[in-house]
Design an enzyme around this catalytic site. Structure first.
Site, PDB file in Angstrom:
ATOM      1  N   PRO A 173       1.151  23.511  -9.607  1.00 35.95           N
ATOM      2  CA  PRO A 173       1.338  24.965  -9.523  1.00 35.95           C
ATOM      3  C   PRO A 173       2.737  25.333  -9.034  1.00 35.95           C
ATOM      4  CG  PRO A 173      -0.694  24.325  -8.440  1.00 35.95           C
ATOM      5  CD  PRO A 173       0.030  23.059  -8.784  1.00 35.95           C
ATOM      6  N   THR A 174       3.296  26.360  -9.629  1.00 35.37           N
ATOM      7  CA  THR A 174       4.594  26.867  -9.196  1.00 35.37           C
ATOM      8  C   THR A 174       4.448  27.383  -7.774  1.00 35.37           C
ATOM      9  OG1 THR A 174       5.106  27.525 -11.422  1.00 35.37           O
ATOM     10  CG2 THR A 174       6.384  28.573  -9.687  1.00 35.37           C
ATOM     11  N   GLY A 175       5.357  26.999  -6.910  1.00 35.42           N
ATOM     12  CA  GLY A 175       5.290  27.481  -5.534  1.00 35.42           C
ATOM     13  C   GLY A 175       4.336  26.686  -4.686  1.00 35.42           C
ATOM     14  N   CYS A 176       3.846  25.588  -5.212  1.00 36.25           N
ATOM     15  CA  CYS A 176       2.942  24.727  -4.442  1.00 36.25           C
ATOM     16  C   CYS A 176       3.803  23.874  -3.528  1.00 36.25           C
ATOM     17  CB  CYS A 176       2.135  23.846  -5.402  1.00 36.25           C
ATOM     18  SG  CYS A 176       0.880  22.895  -4.585  1.00 36.25           S
ATOM     19  N   ILE A 177       3.639  24.077  -2.233  1.00 39.50           N
ATOM     20  CA  ILE A 177       4.563  23.414  -1.302  1.00 39.50           C
ATOM     21  C   ILE A 177       3.885  22.184  -0.653  1.00 39.50           C
ATOM     22  CG2 ILE A 177       6.286  23.851   0.458  1.00 39.50           C
ATOM     23  CD1 ILE A 177       5.372  26.880   0.163  1.00 39.50           C
TER      24      ILE A 177
END
Lengths: 129, 110, 98
Positions: free
Chosen positions: B106-110
């Protein structure tokens, strides 16, 4: 609601992401969209502005099969789920390109240049792509 | 990196995500689940199928907060909460479920 | 001579320069250059004027990618990649207005 809610105390700032580039000729539009999605995790007051060729990012009916590039235009429709609901489009940019609100794949607020400028001036942070 | 099922080779990135999303099928999902030490139940499949549908509609893997909210809308509040999703996917519903569903991280998955 | 434009007419002056300088021949719009082929835009008049002295083409896959397939200016001919190659081969020389 659940533990994903941010803790209290962080100042909420007004962020505006300004999109001025057509979707496939350069990487700006896609990179800008990714930054917007990431920014949603920080519970800030986020808005998006589309002017100049940036309005083409929202054009309905994009079909990239023939150019071998991912069509990321459906992702703009996911923004609502990320609680990003303030999308502003400059009327003058639409008109210069022969487009109307009906040509766009998401609901937006169409603003005049002056109105958009005023909106921009209200922001704490403006980031341009 | 890659893995092989029934003679078919699936390429993965260094974190184990499928490189070619269109190659995904149930066999690949089962293999990826084993790698994640998850035994797939109907509840898992419900989330996996939801994610595939979400990706098909929006061309991104949702952030966990967005996934939780969207699942709640579609499958009811008893499923649209972090507790339920973390019970199914202990190392993070976005990361693990997306991987098994053959989606990118996921985009922004840190 | 074949003139190729790959930049949006709203962002760069390459189309204007090309139309000012080119003496006939063919004009091929590719990549963001295809926005000039969109009906109703501020570039429409320029393209229509250009059609007086040049044959105007646009690359179909680039047109479709940008959601313009149903609004190409009448008289602009769509070509595919093979058509692109044909245009290059048919013309004695090519100028890409980068």
């Amino acid at each position: 609601m659940d533990e994903m809610d941010m803790e209290e105390g962080g100042a909420v700032k007004k962020f505006m992401f300004v999109n001025r580039k057509a979707p496939y000729g350069t990487i700006y539009a896609l990179e800008g969209l990714e930054v917007v999605l990431i920014s949603a995790a920080f519970d800030q007051d986020v808005s998006l502005a589309f002017c100049d060729d940036g309005v083409y990012e929202l054009k309905k009916g994009q079909d990239t099969k023939g150019i071998g590039v991912k069509n990321f235009s459906p992702t703009y429709r996911a923004l609502e789920g990320y609680d990003i609901e303030k999308l502003y489009v400059e009327k003058e940019s639409l008109e210069a390109r022969g487009l109307t609100e009906d040509d766009l794949l998401v609901d937006v607020q169409v603003l005049s240049s002056a109105e958009l400028g005023a909106m921009m001036a209200e922001q704490d942070v403006v980031i341009s792509f | 990196m890659s893995f092989e099922i029934n003679g078919k080779v699936y390429e993965t990135d260094e974190e184990g995500y499928l490189v070619n999303l269109s190659e995904w099928n149930e066999d690949a999902a089962k293999h990826l689940a084993v790698e994640e030490k998850i035994e797939l139940t109907d509840q898992h499949w419900e989330v996996i199928n939801f994610l595939r549908e979400y990706y098909n509609d929006y061309q991104i893997a949702p952030a966990v907060r967005v996934l939780t909210k969207a699942i709640g809308k579609k499958l009811g509040p008893e499923k649209g909460n972090s507790k339920y999703l973390y019970e199914l996917f202990p190392y993070g519903p976005a990361k693990q479920a997306c991987k098994i569903a053959g989606l990118p991280k996921p985009t922004g998955c840190i | 001579m074949l003139h190729i434009i790959n930049k949006s007419p709203f962002e760069r002056s390459s189309l204007d320069s090309c139309l000012r300088i080119a003496q006939g021949g063919a004009l091929l719009l590719i990549e963001d250059g295809v926005y000039a082929a969109g009906k109703g835009s501020a570039a429409e008049a320029k393209i229509k004027q250009a059609m007086g002295g040049m044959k105007v083409y646009a690359l179909g896959p680039d047109v479709a990618a940008r959601g313009l397939a149903d609004r190409v200016i009448d008289g602009v001919t769509l070509v595919d990649y093979a058509g692109f190659v044909d245009l290059v081969a048919e013309n004695t020389n090519v100028q890409s207005w980068l």
